[in-house]
Motif scaffolding. Structure first.
Motif, PDB file in Angstrom:
ATOM      1  N   GLY A 147     -24.544  25.140 -12.906  1.00  0.00           N
ATOM      2  CA  GLY A 147     -23.800  25.455 -11.693  1.00  0.00           C
ATOM      3  C   GLY A 147     -24.121  26.851 -11.178  1.00  0.00           C
ATOM      4  O   GLY A 147     -24.199  27.086  -9.983  1.00  0.00           O
ATOM      5  N   THR A 187     -18.996  25.046  -5.482  1.00  0.00           N
ATOM      6  CA  THR A 187     -18.978  25.125  -4.028  1.00  0.00           C
ATOM      7  C   THR A 187     -17.943  26.114  -3.475  1.00  0.00           C
ATOM      8  O   THR A 187     -18.269  26.877  -2.561  1.00  0.00           O
ATOM      9  N   PRO A 188     -16.699  26.144  -4.003  1.00  0.00           N
ATOM     10  CA  PRO A 188     -15.762  27.159  -3.503  1.00  0.00           C
ATOM     11  C   PRO A 188     -16.288  28.581  -3.667  1.00  0.00           C
ATOM     12  O   PRO A 188     -16.017  29.440  -2.827  1.00  0.00           O
ATOM     13  N   LEU A 247     -18.770  29.100  -0.843  1.00  0.00           N
ATOM     14  CA  LEU A 247     -18.077  29.225   0.438  1.00  0.00           C
ATOM     15  C   LEU A 247     -17.356  30.558   0.545  1.00  0.00           C
ATOM     16  O   LEU A 247     -17.343  31.180   1.602  1.00  0.00           O
ATOM     17  N   GLU A 306     -14.096  27.569  12.549  1.00  0.00           N
ATOM     18  CA  GLU A 306     -14.164  26.879  11.268  1.00  0.00           C
ATOM     19  C   GLU A 306     -13.168  27.453  10.265  1.00  0.00           C
ATOM     20  O   GLU A 306     -12.694  26.748   9.392  1.00  0.00           O
ATOM     21  N   ARG A 319     -27.353  26.619  -9.391  1.00  0.00           N
ATOM     22  CA  ARG A 319     -27.159  25.958  -8.096  1.00  0.00           C
ATOM     23  C   ARG A 319     -26.564  26.926  -7.084  1.00  0.00           C
ATOM     24  O   ARG A 319     -26.964  26.952  -5.923  1.00  0.00           O
ATOM     25  N   ILE A 379     -18.166  29.061 -14.436  1.00  0.00           N
ATOM     26  CA  ILE A 379     -19.004  27.887 -14.207  1.00  0.00           C
ATOM     27  C   ILE A 379     -20.202  27.942 -15.146  1.00  0.00           C
ATOM     28  O   ILE A 379     -20.762  29.015 -15.399  1.00  0.00           O
ATOM     29  N   VAL A 392     -17.644  33.336   3.389  1.00  0.00           N
ATOM     30  CA  VAL A 392     -16.493  33.796   4.177  1.00  0.00           C
ATOM     31  C   VAL A 392     -16.449  35.320   4.201  1.00  0.00           C
ATOM     32  O   VAL A 392     -16.257  35.937   5.250  1.00  0.00           O
ATOM     33  N   GLY A 424     -24.670  16.360  -1.127  1.00  0.00           N
ATOM     34  CA  GLY A 424     -23.471  15.784  -1.739  1.00  0.00           C
ATOM     35  C   GLY A 424     -22.823  16.715  -2.741  1.00  0.00           C
ATOM     36  O   GLY A 424     -22.337  16.284  -3.778  1.00  0.00           O
ATOM     37  N   ARG A 425     -22.843  18.024  -2.427  1.00  0.00           N
ATOM     38  CA  ARG A 425     -22.315  18.979  -3.402  1.00  0.00           C
ATOM     39  C   ARG A 425     -20.970  19.563  -2.989  1.00  0.00           C
ATOM     40  O   ARG A 425     -20.506  20.512  -3.599  1.00  0.00           O
ATOM     41  N   LEU A 426     -20.338  18.981  -1.928  1.00  0.00           N
ATOM     42  CA  LEU A 426     -19.090  19.580  -1.450  1.00  0.00           C
ATOM     43  C   LEU A 426     -18.026  19.542  -2.540  1.00  0.00           C
ATOM     44  O   LEU A 426     -17.140  20.380  -2.569  1.00  0.00           O
ATOM     45  N   GLY A 427     -18.114  18.565  -3.434  1.00  0.00           N
ATOM     46  CA  GLY A 427     -17.097  18.447  -4.475  1.00  0.00           C
ATOM     47  C   GLY A 427     -17.404  19.252  -5.713  1.00  0.00           C
ATOM     48  O   GLY A 427     -16.577  19.359  -6.606  1.00  0.00           O
ATOM     49  N   ASN A 428     -18.604  19.828  -5.775  1.00  0.00           N
ATOM     50  CA  ASN A 428     -18.989  20.560  -6.985  1.00  0.00           C
ATOM     51  C   ASN A 428     -18.086  21.755  -7.218  1.00  0.00           C
ATOM     52  O   ASN A 428     -17.557  22.343  -6.277  1.00  0.00           O
ATOM     53  N   ARG A 429     -17.972  22.110  -8.492  1.00  0.00           N
ATOM     54  CA  ARG A 429     -17.053  23.183  -8.839  1.00  0.00           C
ATOM     55  C   ARG A 429     -17.550  24.547  -8.386  1.00  0.00           C
ATOM     56  O   ARG A 429     -16.771  25.480  -8.245  1.00  0.00           O
TER      57      ARG A 429
END
Lengths: 165, 401
Positions: free
Chosen positions: B322, B148-149, B152, B76, B325, B318, B156, B141-146
């Motif tokens: 956010g 989310t990076p 992630l 991935e 979340r 954020i 990582v 549906g939160r992949l676009g949220n600010r």
């Protein structure tokens, strides 16, 4: 005038592009590694979160881009129309039985006969801007012409093979 | 012949039961991991229906399951993503490690366990479940949220940290002591750095060895390479899981993309077997005494995860909703915690560790995704808005004075 598009990498998922519109709304696109795309609309109250995330397939994304892109071009043509009163823009589909399928644009002598100009041809979702006299027509082409009402009617008639004048 | 037929019946019935469980779980929006663990508990020693003939098969399957889980995790990420992320996300990763590993270690000492068990429990409470969280983010549906990076990048860092943590634990549990552990860690650091450098510079060359066009050849070569490297890594006491993870990182481009698609069904199969195996090796009778400690540990470390998320996303600028979340999304622990606990169980370090880890993962992996939904409810939003509104007037008032 240039719109700023911000790019954010999403490790393990793909990449996100977003832009803020002049009306203050944020829209974005998440491009997944496997080609899926999500169209994003952000919340007005909470600009960190998206209100809706709409998954699009490759084809759907392409179709949407076309619609947005084409409307941009037609919008520019509409602007042209407003500048010069009495000038009209029209999309004329080349009829299947037209004598000009397979023939060159110059052969129509449209401008000479009607004083209307053929400014673009839409073919297979692509825009061919300002085609020259040697441009060859295909079946299913859509001609975008600019001129007076009479002139545009004349172009429609010529393309249909109805050479009344 | 007789034992083979019983094996077929047992494995077949088990897989079918897992399929049905997974289907029920999906209806309630539940991750299948807790269901597989429960199934393992039911089938294990002292369970409802003890399995007899298939134990060995399940054990080997579980081993392959761990390796496939890790190679897919490596696939991935690209090496440049892992390294490129490092500088900006390192502070968040450090907060994450301090806030979540230390409570685990402290809890182990509180229970009167040795330092080996403390090291293991620290890992179990530290690592969030990348698989569960990525799925929850997609579902909501939160992949676009600010934020989310931020989430992630914490994941990582955790996954990368596991490449150093797992060899250390493997060596320590093998009874080599701290010095041996340090040596294993040094080997692991060198290997991981070497693989990252090679993957960034020559990733395409490695991947071009493997043909993408022939699906069968791709499957066999990627699976073969992964098992081989995992085995060699285990032989070097670096942990098979890390070896597999590194193979996943080294592969890139179309090979990684196609291998992900081909290996996914295999991973689903063997990962399920792995979770069942972990449940199998836990005696349900050992569960009741550890439920309360597990619950306490879960509440404590879920709170510290929320705090981690709030701090990490505040650094990224954020707003409060956010931040909440981020914190709630990071709560579930899953596959990695079980992998770590599995290592400890295999070496028999502390008999109560396995039931505690099972209960702990069950609690966090069930409640985590449910709590992650909280910020989407209107009452929660209005509550947060009220809090922000209370905070806001403070600024203008002082400015006016």
């Amino acid at each position: 005038m240039r719109v700023r598009v911000e790019q954010t990498p999403l490790p393990g998922i793909g990449v996100r592009h977003d832009l803020i519109t002049s009306s203050g709304r944020t829209v974005g696109v998440v491009s997944h590694r496997n080609g899926r795309r999500d169209l994003l609309l952000y919340d007005v109250d909470d600009p960190d979160s998206c209100l809706a995330s709409i998954p699009l397939t490759d084809d759907e994304a392409e179709a949407l881009a076309d619609v947005l892109g084409a409307s941009l071009m037609l919008g520019q043509l509409a602007g042209l129309r407003q500048q010069a009163a009495g000038l009209l823009t029209e999309q004329i589909a080349l009829p299947a039985g037209s004598p000009f399928v397979g023939r060159r644009l110059g052969d129509t002598r449209a401008r000479t006969r009607t004083s209307a100009s053929i400014v673009a041809v839409l073919r297979d979702r692509e825009v061919i801007a300002s085609p020259g006299p040697s441009f060859q027509f295909d079946a299913n082409d859509v001609v975008v012409a600019v001129g007076t009402r009479e002139g545009l009617n004349g172009v429609t008639a010529i393309l249909a093979g109805d050479t009344g004048d | 012949m007789h034992s083979t037929t019983i094996l077929l019946i047992e494995v077949g019935a088990l897989l079918f039961a897992l399929g049905m469980l997974g289907r029920i779980g999906r209806r309630f929006g539940l991750s299948p991991i807790p269901l597989y663990l429960l199934a393992g508990l039911a089938f294990g020693h002292g369970g409802v229906i003890p399995l007899s003939a298939s134990e060995e098969f399940i054990e080997v399957g579980a081993e392959i399951g761990v390796i496939l889980l890790l190679v897919m995790l490596g696939l991935e990420y690209s090496a440049s993503e892992l390294v490129g992320n490092l500088r900006s996300a390192a502070p968040a990763g450090l907060i994450d490690a301090l806030f979540n590993a230390l409570p685990g270690a402290g809890f182990a000492f509180l229970l009167g366990w040795g330092w080996e068990a403390a090291l293991v429990l620290a890992g179990i409470t530290w690592v969030s479940s990348s698989g569960v969280i990525a799925k929850v983010l997609g579902d909501l549906g939160r992949l676009g949220n600010r934020e989310t990076p931020v989430i992630l990048s914490v994941l990582v860092i955790e996954d990368l940290a596991m490449a150093f943590y797992l060899p250390l634990v493997t060596a320590v549990l093998a009874g080599v002591g701290l010095l041996g552990g340090a040596k294993a860690l040094a080997v692991a650091v060198l290997t991981v750095v070497a693989v990252l450098v090679v993957a960034i510079r020559y990733g395409h060359a490695i991947s071009s060895f493997i043909s993408v066009k022939d699906a069968e050849a791709l499957l066999l070569s990627v699976l073969g390479l992964t098992l081989f490297v995992a085995g060699v890594a285990a032989e070097l006491k670096v942990s098979a899981a890390v070896g597999a993870f590194l193979v996943g990182i080294a592969l890139s481009g179309p090979v990684a993309h196609n291998a992900t698609q081909i290996l996914s069904p295999l991973r689903d199969l063997f990962a399920a077997v792995f979770f069942v195996f972990f449940g199998l090796s836990t005696d349900p009778a050992a569960m009741p005494p550890v439920i309360l400690p597990a619950l306490g540990l879960a509440v404590l470390t879920m709170l510290t995860k929320v705090l981690t998320g709030v701090l990490a996303s505040r650094r990224a600028g954020i707003a409060l909703p956010g931040q909440i979340r981020t914190g709630l999304a990071l709560m579930p622990r899953g596959e990695f915690s079980i992998v770590i606990a599995g290592l400890a169980v295999a070496s028999g370090v502390e008999p109560e560790l396995a039931p505690l880890a099972t209960a702990y993962v069950l609690i966090t992996v069930v409640s985590g995704p449910m709590l992650a939904r909280l910020p989407d409810y209107t009452w929660f939003k209005s509550m947060v808005r009220k809090r922000m509104a209370v905070q806001r007037p403070v600024g203008p008032v002082t400015a006016a004075e």
